[in-house]
Motif scaffolding. Structure first.
Motif, PDB file in Angstrom:
ATOM      1  N   GLU A  70       1.048  -1.332   0.044  1.00 16.40           N
ATOM      2  CA  GLU A  70      -0.132   0.177   0.330  1.00 16.40           C
ATOM      3  C   GLU A  70       0.917   1.295   0.156  1.00 16.40           C
ATOM      4  N   ALA A  71       1.673   1.199   1.358  1.00 18.12           N
ATOM      5  CA  ALA A  71       2.626   2.504   0.748  1.00 18.12           C
ATOM      6  C   ALA A  71       3.838   2.272  -0.455  1.00 18.12           C
ATOM      7  N   GLY A  72       3.859   1.410  -1.900  1.00 19.18           N
ATOM      8  CA  GLY A  72       3.797   1.951  -2.288  1.00 19.18           C
ATOM      9  C   GLY A  72       3.578   1.960  -3.523  1.00 19.18           C
ATOM     10  N   LEU A  73       2.131   1.861  -3.632  1.00 21.29           N
ATOM     11  CA  LEU A  73       1.503   1.955  -4.362  1.00 21.29           C
ATOM     12  C   LEU A  73       0.811   3.695  -3.799  1.00 21.29           C
ATOM     13  N   CYS A  74       0.827   4.013  -3.156  1.00 21.15           N
ATOM     14  CA  CYS A  74       0.234   5.058  -2.219  1.00 21.15           C
ATOM     15  C   CYS A  74       1.604   6.425  -3.002  1.00 21.15           C
ATOM     16  N   ARG A  75       2.837   6.025  -3.013  1.00 21.23           N
ATOM     17  CA  ARG A  75       3.976   6.560  -3.540  1.00 21.23           C
ATOM     18  C   ARG A  75       3.489   6.993  -5.217  1.00 21.23           C
ATOM     19  N   GLU A  76       3.369   5.390  -5.940  1.00 15.57           N
ATOM     20  CA  GLU A  76       3.579   5.822  -7.039  1.00 15.57           C
ATOM     21  C   GLU A  76       1.938   7.120  -7.800  1.00 15.57           C
ATOM     22  N   LEU A  77       0.852   6.609  -7.060  1.00 17.52           N
ATOM     23  CA  LEU A  77      -0.172   7.729  -7.263  1.00 17.52           C
ATOM     24  C   LEU A  77       0.382   8.880  -7.216  1.00 17.52           C
ATOM     25  N   MET A  78       0.976   9.183  -5.992  1.00 21.24           N
ATOM     26  CA  MET A  78       1.993  11.033  -5.877  1.00 21.24           C
ATOM     27  C   MET A  78       2.157  11.370  -6.966  1.00 21.24           C
ATOM     28  N   GLU A  79       2.977  10.073  -7.172  1.00 25.72           N
ATOM     29  CA  GLU A  79       4.380  10.618  -8.782  1.00 25.72           C
ATOM     30  C   GLU A  79       3.549  10.206 -10.469  1.00 25.72           C
ATOM     31  N   GLU A  80       1.839   9.530 -10.658  1.00 28.50           N
ATOM     32  CA  GLU A  80       1.035   9.669 -11.212  1.00 28.50           C
ATOM     33  C   GLU A  80       0.718  10.636 -11.506  1.00 28.50           C
ATOM     34  N   VAL A  81      -0.482  10.987 -10.393  1.00 29.74           N
ATOM     35  CA  VAL A  81      -1.191  11.912 -10.507  1.00 29.74           C
ATOM     36  C   VAL A  81      -1.320  13.545  -9.488  1.00 29.74           C
ATOM     37  N   GLY A  82      -0.462  13.331  -8.919  1.00 26.23           N
ATOM     38  CA  GLY A  82      -0.158  14.262  -7.964  1.00 26.23           C
ATOM     39  C   GLY A  82      -1.050  14.649  -6.776  1.00 26.23           C
ATOM     40  N   VAL A  83      -1.938  13.664  -6.032  1.00 26.43           N
ATOM     41  CA  VAL A  83      -2.384  14.074  -5.012  1.00 26.43           C
ATOM     42  C   VAL A  83      -2.052  12.576  -4.420  1.00 26.43           C
ATOM     43  N   ALA A  84      -1.786  12.955  -3.086  1.00 26.67           N
ATOM     44  CA  ALA A  84      -1.534  11.290  -1.753  1.00 26.67           C
ATOM     45  C   ALA A  84      -2.454  11.606  -1.288  1.00 26.67           C
ATOM     46  N   LEU A  85      -3.173   9.919  -2.049  1.00 28.93           N
ATOM     47  CA  LEU A  85      -4.640   9.086  -1.808  1.00 28.93           C
ATOM     48  C   LEU A  85      -3.926   7.959  -0.711  1.00 28.93           C
ATOM     49  N   SER A  86      -4.880   7.827   0.276  1.00 26.89           N
ATOM     50  CA  SER A  86      -4.649   7.152   1.414  1.00 26.89           C
ATOM     51  C   SER A  86      -5.117   5.770   0.289  1.00 26.89           C
ATOM     52  N   VAL A  87      -4.902   4.955   0.537  1.00 28.45           N
ATOM     53  CA  VAL A  87      -5.058   3.196  -0.403  1.00 28.45           C
ATOM     54  C   VAL A  87      -5.193   2.357   0.971  1.00 28.45           C
ATOM     55  N   SER A  88      -5.573   1.630   1.437  1.00 33.19           N
ATOM     56  CA  SER A  88      -5.110   0.338   2.388  1.00 33.19           C
ATOM     57  C   SER A  88      -5.049  -0.894   2.028  1.00 33.19           C
ATOM     58  N   GLU A  89      -5.472  -1.799   3.148  1.00 32.56           N
ATOM     59  CA  GLU A  89      -5.344  -3.447   2.346  1.00 32.56           C
ATOM     60  C   GLU A  89      -7.383  -3.582   2.290  1.00 32.56           C
ATOM     61  N   ASP A  90      -7.797  -3.121   2.795  1.00 31.39           N
ATOM     62  CA  ASP A  90      -9.300  -3.129   2.703  1.00 31.39           C
ATOM     63  C   ASP A  90      -9.536  -3.170   1.356  1.00 31.39           C
ATOM     64  N   ASP A  91      -9.141  -2.046   0.556  1.00 36.03           N
ATOM     65  CA  ASP A  91      -9.230  -1.669  -0.530  1.00 36.03           C
ATOM     66  C   ASP A  91      -8.304  -3.089  -1.531  1.00 36.03           C
ATOM     67  N   HIS A  92      -7.838  -3.960  -0.982  1.00 37.28           N
ATOM     68  CA  HIS A  92      -7.150  -5.201  -2.170  1.00 37.28           C
ATOM     69  C   HIS A  92      -8.401  -6.013  -2.201  1.00 37.28           C
ATOM     70  N   VAL A  93      -8.556  -5.967  -3.610  1.00 36.35           N
ATOM     71  CA  VAL A  93      -9.614  -7.318  -4.344  1.00 36.35           C
ATOM     72  C   VAL A  93      -9.126  -8.210  -5.292  1.00 36.35           C
ATOM     73  N   ASP A  94      -7.800  -8.198  -5.262  1.00 42.54           N
ATOM     74  CA  ASP A  94      -7.262  -9.477  -6.304  1.00 42.54           C
ATOM     75  C   ASP A  94      -5.688  -9.108  -6.687  1.00 42.54           C
ATOM     76  N   ALA A  95      -4.978 -10.254  -6.399  1.00 40.97           N
ATOM     77  CA  ALA A  95      -3.489 -10.391  -6.403  1.00 40.97           C
ATOM     78  C   ALA A  95      -3.786 -11.617  -7.440  1.00 40.97           C
ATOM     79  N   ARG A  96      -2.676 -11.594  -8.656  1.00 42.60           N
ATOM     80  CA  ARG A  96      -2.636 -13.115  -9.586  1.00 42.60           C
ATOM     81  C   ARG A  96      -1.207 -13.379  -9.957  1.00 42.60           C
ATOM     82  N   ARG A  97      -0.507 -13.978 -10.267  1.00 41.35           N
ATOM     83  CA  ARG A  97       0.622 -14.721 -10.422  1.00 41.35           C
ATOM     84  C   ARG A  97       0.891 -14.262 -12.303  1.00 41.35           C
TER      85      ARG A  97
END
Length: 220
Positions: A70-97
């Motif tokens: 989540e910290a890595g995703l928030c870092r990427e969001l800051m770089e790509e959309v320019g806004v600090a957004l909080s994303v948590s484990e509860d927002d995780h819906v899918d993981a796949r290989r």
């Protein structure tokens, strides 16, 4: 589970130099606005046009040895959309290989999140992504809204779905539309059927364009 799908715990257990993790998020909000004052838009879903010309969701690679997903995703969001957004484990819906290209290559684990915002927050993201975001004009060529309606001529969602998406971004979008009931299943099915027809027409147009380039190469 579906092919390649992992639980969060299984995904996190895939660490070390042979695995890389990439996190992306679908940001969306409810809206009462209408297209042309008569077609309900209902929901705003943000995607982005990437540097490679493909549509995808905001996010990127996470260094699991130095940061949480989540910290890595928030870092990427800051770089790509320019806004600090909080994303948590509860927002995780899918993981796949993701399929590896060869036994010697690192395996990619993709994580998908869905985050609901207020419409004003969505507008703030859109403004910042084009003005203050570090990656705008480089890795990200612009934010786009997903049209969830279908016009009489077949425009809107059918046309959007016929575009080229990165990786499994199209399936992530479709699954989210169904899971969150943002589009009725029958309406989505019809949009996908129309999209296939649009894709066929686009292929024919590309063949014509290719023929033009070949004609230009012919000696006069």
């Amino acid at each position: 589970m579906a092919s390649g799908q992992l639980s969060r715990a299984e995904a996190l257990a895939c660490s070390g130099c042979r695995h890389r993790h990439a996190c992306h998020v679908m940001l969306y909000s409810h809206t009462k606005s209408q297209l042309f004052g008569r077609i309900p838009i209902k929901y705003i879903i943000l995607m982005q046009m990437r540097f490679d010309g493909l549509l995808g969701f905001p996010g990127g690679f996470v260094n699991q040895s130095q940061e949480s997903l989540e910290a890595g995703l928030c870092r990427e969001l800051m770089e790509e959309v320019g806004v600090a957004l909080s994303v948590s484990e509860d927002d995780h819906v899918d993981a796949r290989r993701a399929p590896g290209t060869s036994p010697s290559c690192p395996r990619l684990i993709t994580h998908f999140y869905v985050k609901k915002l207020e419409e004003e927050q969505i507008r703030e993201v859109e403004k910042a992504s084009a003005s203050t975001a570090k990656d705008h004009g480089q890795e990200v060529l612009g934010m786009v809204r997903v049209p969830l309606y279908t016009t009489k001529g077949g425009g809107g969602l059918p046309s959007f779905l016929s575009h080229a998406f990165i990786g499994n971004a199209r399936s992530q979008l479709v699954h989210s539309l169904l899971r969150l009931r943002l589009v009725a299943p029958e309406d989505l099915r019809q949009a996908l059927e129309r999209s296939l027809k649009t894709h066929a027409r686009s292929a024919a147009d590309l063949q014509e364009a290719l023929a033009l380039t070949e004609a230009e190469q012919q000696p006069s």
